[in-house]
Design an enzyme around this catalytic site. Structure first.
Site, PDB file in Angstrom:
ATOM      1  N   GLY A  12       0.828  -1.219   0.000  1.00  0.00           N
ATOM      2  CA  GLY A  12       0.000   0.000   0.000  1.00  0.00           C
ATOM      3  C   GLY A  12       0.854   1.258   0.000  1.00  0.00           C
ATOM      4  N   GLY A  15      -0.205   4.982  -1.038  1.00  0.00           N
ATOM      5  CA  GLY A  15      -1.254   5.697  -0.305  1.00  0.00           C
ATOM      6  C   GLY A  15      -0.727   6.901   0.462  1.00  0.00           C
ATOM      7  N   GLN A  16      -1.608   7.472   1.280  1.00  0.00           N
ATOM      8  CA  GLN A  16      -1.256   8.694   2.003  1.00  0.00           C
ATOM      9  C   GLN A  16      -0.033   8.485   2.902  1.00  0.00           C
ATOM     10  OE1 GLN A  16      -4.068  10.059   4.972  1.00  0.00           O
ATOM     11  NE2 GLN A  16      -3.088  12.058   5.150  1.00  0.00           N
ATOM     12  N   ILE A  39      -1.247  -2.115  -5.259  1.00  0.00           N
ATOM     13  CA  ILE A  39      -2.086  -2.661  -6.340  1.00  0.00           C
ATOM     14  C   ILE A  39      -2.164  -1.652  -7.490  1.00  0.00           C
ATOM     15  CG2 ILE A  39      -4.310  -1.803  -5.461  1.00  0.00           C
ATOM     16  CD1 ILE A  39      -5.505  -4.561  -6.157  1.00  0.00           C
ATOM     17  N   TYR A 146     -14.757  -0.926   8.482  1.00  0.00           N
ATOM     18  CA  TYR A 146     -13.334  -0.627   8.658  1.00  0.00           C
ATOM     19  C   TYR A 146     -12.924  -0.850  10.122  1.00  0.00           C
ATOM     20  CZ  TYR A 146      -9.186   2.458   8.948  1.00  0.00           C
ATOM     21  OH  TYR A 146      -7.936   2.992   9.167  1.00  0.00           O
TER      22      TYR A 146
HETATM   23  P1  NAD Z   1      -4.605   4.966   1.717  1.00  0.00           P
HETATM   24  O1  NAD Z   1      -6.005   4.621   1.381  1.00  0.00           O
HETATM   25  O2  NAD Z   1      -4.118   6.332   1.409  1.00  0.00           O
HETATM   26  O3  NAD Z   1      -3.610   3.939   1.029  1.00  0.00           O
HETATM   27  C1  NAD Z   1      -3.850   2.561   1.005  1.00  0.00           C
HETATM   28  C2  NAD Z   1      -3.133   1.986  -0.186  1.00  0.00           C
HETATM   29  O4  NAD Z   1      -3.485   0.605  -0.264  1.00  0.00           O
HETATM   30  C3  NAD Z   1      -3.568   2.630  -1.525  1.00  0.00           C
HETATM   31  O5  NAD Z   1      -2.436   3.096  -2.208  1.00  0.00           O
HETATM   32  C4  NAD Z   1      -4.247   1.484  -2.269  1.00  0.00           C
HETATM   33  O6  NAD Z   1      -3.997   1.510  -3.667  1.00  0.00           O
HETATM   34  C5  NAD Z   1      -3.622   0.265  -1.611  1.00  0.00           C
HETATM   35  N1  NAD Z   1      -4.444  -0.941  -1.746  1.00  0.00           N
HETATM   36  C6  NAD Z   1      -5.787  -1.066  -1.663  1.00  0.00           C
HETATM   37  N2  NAD Z   1      -6.144  -2.339  -1.881  1.00  0.00           N
HETATM   38  C7  NAD Z   1      -5.005  -3.032  -2.086  1.00  0.00           C
HETATM   39  C8  NAD Z   1      -4.703  -4.392  -2.343  1.00  0.00           C
HETATM   40  N3  NAD Z   1      -5.677  -5.307  -2.470  1.00  0.00           N
HETATM   41  N4  NAD Z   1      -3.412  -4.754  -2.481  1.00  0.00           N
HETATM   42  C9  NAD Z   1      -2.417  -3.843  -2.366  1.00  0.00           C
HETATM   43  N5  NAD Z   1      -2.636  -2.540  -2.151  1.00  0.00           N
HETATM   44  C10 NAD Z   1      -3.910  -2.150  -1.991  1.00  0.00           C
HETATM   45  O7  NAD Z   1      -4.390   4.626   3.267  1.00  0.00           O
HETATM   46  P2  NAD Z   1      -3.342   5.245   4.274  1.00  0.00           P
HETATM   47  O8  NAD Z   1      -3.968   6.442   4.859  1.00  0.00           O
HETATM   48  O9  NAD Z   1      -2.017   5.355   3.652  1.00  0.00           O
HETATM   49  O10 NAD Z   1      -3.361   4.124   5.400  1.00  0.00           O
HETATM   50  C11 NAD Z   1      -2.338   3.167   5.562  1.00  0.00           C
HETATM   51  C12 NAD Z   1      -2.660   2.349   6.816  1.00  0.00           C
HETATM   52  O11 NAD Z   1      -2.748   3.221   7.943  1.00  0.00           O
HETATM   53  C13 NAD Z   1      -4.000   1.604   6.749  1.00  0.00           C
HETATM   54  O12 NAD Z   1      -3.895   0.392   7.450  1.00  0.00           O
HETATM   55  C14 NAD Z   1      -4.936   2.533   7.495  1.00  0.00           C
HETATM   56  O13 NAD Z   1      -6.010   1.832   8.048  1.00  0.00           O
HETATM   57  C15 NAD Z   1      -4.011   3.061   8.568  1.00  0.00           C
HETATM   58  N6  NAD Z   1      -4.497   4.322   9.133  1.00  0.00           N
HETATM   59  C16 NAD Z   1      -4.518   5.468   8.374  1.00  0.00           C
HETATM   60  C17 NAD Z   1      -4.996   6.650   8.939  1.00  0.00           C
HETATM   61  C18 NAD Z   1      -5.035   7.929   8.159  1.00  0.00           C
HETATM   62  O14 NAD Z   1      -5.586   8.927   8.649  1.00  0.00           O
HETATM   63  N7  NAD Z   1      -4.457   7.992   6.966  1.00  0.00           N
HETATM   64  C19 NAD Z   1      -5.444   6.658  10.268  1.00  0.00           C
HETATM   65  C20 NAD Z   1      -5.449   5.466  10.969  1.00  0.00           C
HETATM   66  C21 NAD Z   1      -4.943   4.316  10.418  1.00  0.00           C
HETATM   67  N1  SER Z   2      -8.221   8.381   8.939  1.00  0.00           N
HETATM   68  C1  SER Z   2      -8.856   7.105   9.007  1.00  0.00           C
HETATM   69  C2  SER Z   2     -10.245   7.164   8.507  1.00  0.00           C
HETATM   70  O1  SER Z   2     -10.830   8.214   8.624  1.00  0.00           O
HETATM   71  C3  SER Z   2      -8.860   6.626  10.441  1.00  0.00           C
HETATM   72  O2  SER Z   2      -8.391   5.355  10.471  1.00  0.00           O
HETATM   73  O3  SER Z   2     -10.735   6.186   8.009  1.00  0.00           O
END
Ligand code: NAD
Ligand code: SER
Length: 326
Positions: A12, A15-16, A39, A146
């Site tokens: 992933g 992602g962000q 992906i 989620y």
């Molecule tokens: P995001 O949605 O920005 O990125 C997730 C990435 O996963 C994307 O690039 C997407 O293309 C990829 N993805 C989706 N399905 C896939 C698959 N089947 N195989 C491979 N890649 C796949 O999420 P993020 O914000 O970068 O979050 C990363 C982790 O941190 C996650 O576990 C999320 O739950 C956790 N998290 C994020 C936040 C937040 O505010 N950003 C807060 C709490 C927890």
């Molecule tokens: N930033 C995330 C969401 O809003 C928290 O896990 O889904």
């Protein structure tokens, strides 16, 4: 004999969080030591191409395992997931990616005796009735798919540690605020989108009301938490994938006030949608004493410092884009 490099695989990575955490890990461990995967193939300009990139769907065990073997992976930073808002639009996809993707990471970890797996959890593990300051231990009754997947992953982390000795670690991240990649469809996305509008001189339509208060964290602290927990000696840890980590907590009103110190004419309108209910079911803040005691957690950014830095970074990003276009 040539010593083979042990590598970190980031899933992933597009992602962000992955976009910036991958760069940070490459700075610490070297470009060749971190394999980025997603992906979705990142666009040609993405910094993810500065090192190894693999296309990977984490729900495909064979492909996942092949990449781990090909690159001699020792640690997985497992970020591939479907977040809260997108997860409500497609709950089955959310369950499949989050649960089966993580089970694949854990089973590969056991089979190939990997050293560590980092898998983030979230403030989404809580649900209606959670105390304003969420304790480390307590009732977890999320209402989103989620949130359900995050509670399950935390429990799986305990199970895989106890049954197989797998070293899996994770923090319950608050909403993450960052300037490089846009958020991927969560409930806390408003706290990032608002900056893009403010810097562009446009009005922001906010999908939660002005009194919505949530725990938030700026990207440098998000990276710090991941790196510090990954490096903490296991004997010091009293939890696996469920460390509360706090940083700042603010309502939208206070965020707007802080932004207006930089853009006094900034306009906002409130049009709450289905994400209001999700936000209301999460705590205002978290008690992160265990993370502070066990591995020295300490955030660096508060609201004013984060707002000033976000605005600086976005202004720079826009200038760079304008220069490229001309
Ligand atoms: P995001 O949605 O920005 O990125 C997730 C990435 O996963 C994307 O690039 C997407 O293309 C990829 N993805 C989706 N399905 C896939 C698959 N089947 N195989 C491979 N890649 C796949 O999420 P993020 O914000 O970068 O979050 C990363 C982790 O941190 C996650 O576990 C999320 O739950 C956790 N998290 C994020 C936040 C937040 O505010 N950003 C807060 C709490 C927890
Ligand atoms: N930033 C995330 C969401 O809003 C928290 O896990 O889904």
């Amino acid at each position: 004999m040539k010593k083979e490099t042990k590598r970190i695989l980031v899933t992933g990575a597009n992602g962000q969080i992955g976009t910036e955490l991958t760069i940070a890990l490459r700075k610490i461990y070297g470009e060749e030591s971190v394999v980025a995967s997603d992906i979705v193939v990142p666009n040609a300009e993405s910094t993810l191409h500065n090192g190894i990139f693999e296309t990977l769907d984490v729900t495909n065990f064979d492909d996942f395992e092949r990449i781990v073997r090909r690159h001699n992976v020792d640690t997985i930073v497992h970020l591939a997931a479907i977040l809260s808002a997108v997860g409500e639009a497609n709950p089955m996809r959310c369950w499949n990616v989050n649960i089966n993707g993580t089970l694949n990471a854990f089973n590969i970890g056991v089979k190939h005796q990997l050293s560590k797996i980092f898998v983030p959890s979230s403030i989404a593990v809580w649900g209606p009735g959670v105390p304003k300051v969420a304790p480390q231990e307590g009732i977890l009754k999320p209402r989103t798919m989620y949130g359900l997947t995050k509670v399950t992953i935390e429990l799986l982390g305990d199970y895989y540690f106890q049954k197989y000795g797998l070293d899996c670690r994770g923090v319950r991240y608050p909403g993450i605020i960052s300037s490089e990649a846009l958020p991927g469809g969560g409930t806390t996305d408003y706290a990032v989108e608002i900056f893009y509008k403010a810097v562009a001189g446009e009005k922001f339509i906010c999908f939660v009301n002005e009194n919505t208060r949530l725990p938030m964290m700026y990207m440098p602290d998000c990276i710090k938490a991941a790196v510090n927990l990954l490096n903490a000696p296991i004997e010091q840890l009293t939890h696996h994938c469920d460390y509360n980590v706090g940083s700042m907590s603010f309502d939208v009103k206070s965020l707007v006030e802080e932004i207006r110190k930089h853009y006094p004419n900034f306009e906002i309108e409130f049009k709450p949608d289905y994400r209001q209910e999700i936000a209301d079911s999460w705590p205002d803040d978290v008690d992160d004493s265990d993370a502070r005691n066990d591995w020295g957690w300490q955030p660096d950014y508060d609201l004013p410092r984060m707002v000033a830095d976000m605005i600086e970074k976005l202004k720079l990003k826009i200038t760079k884009k304008e220069i490229k276009q001309n």
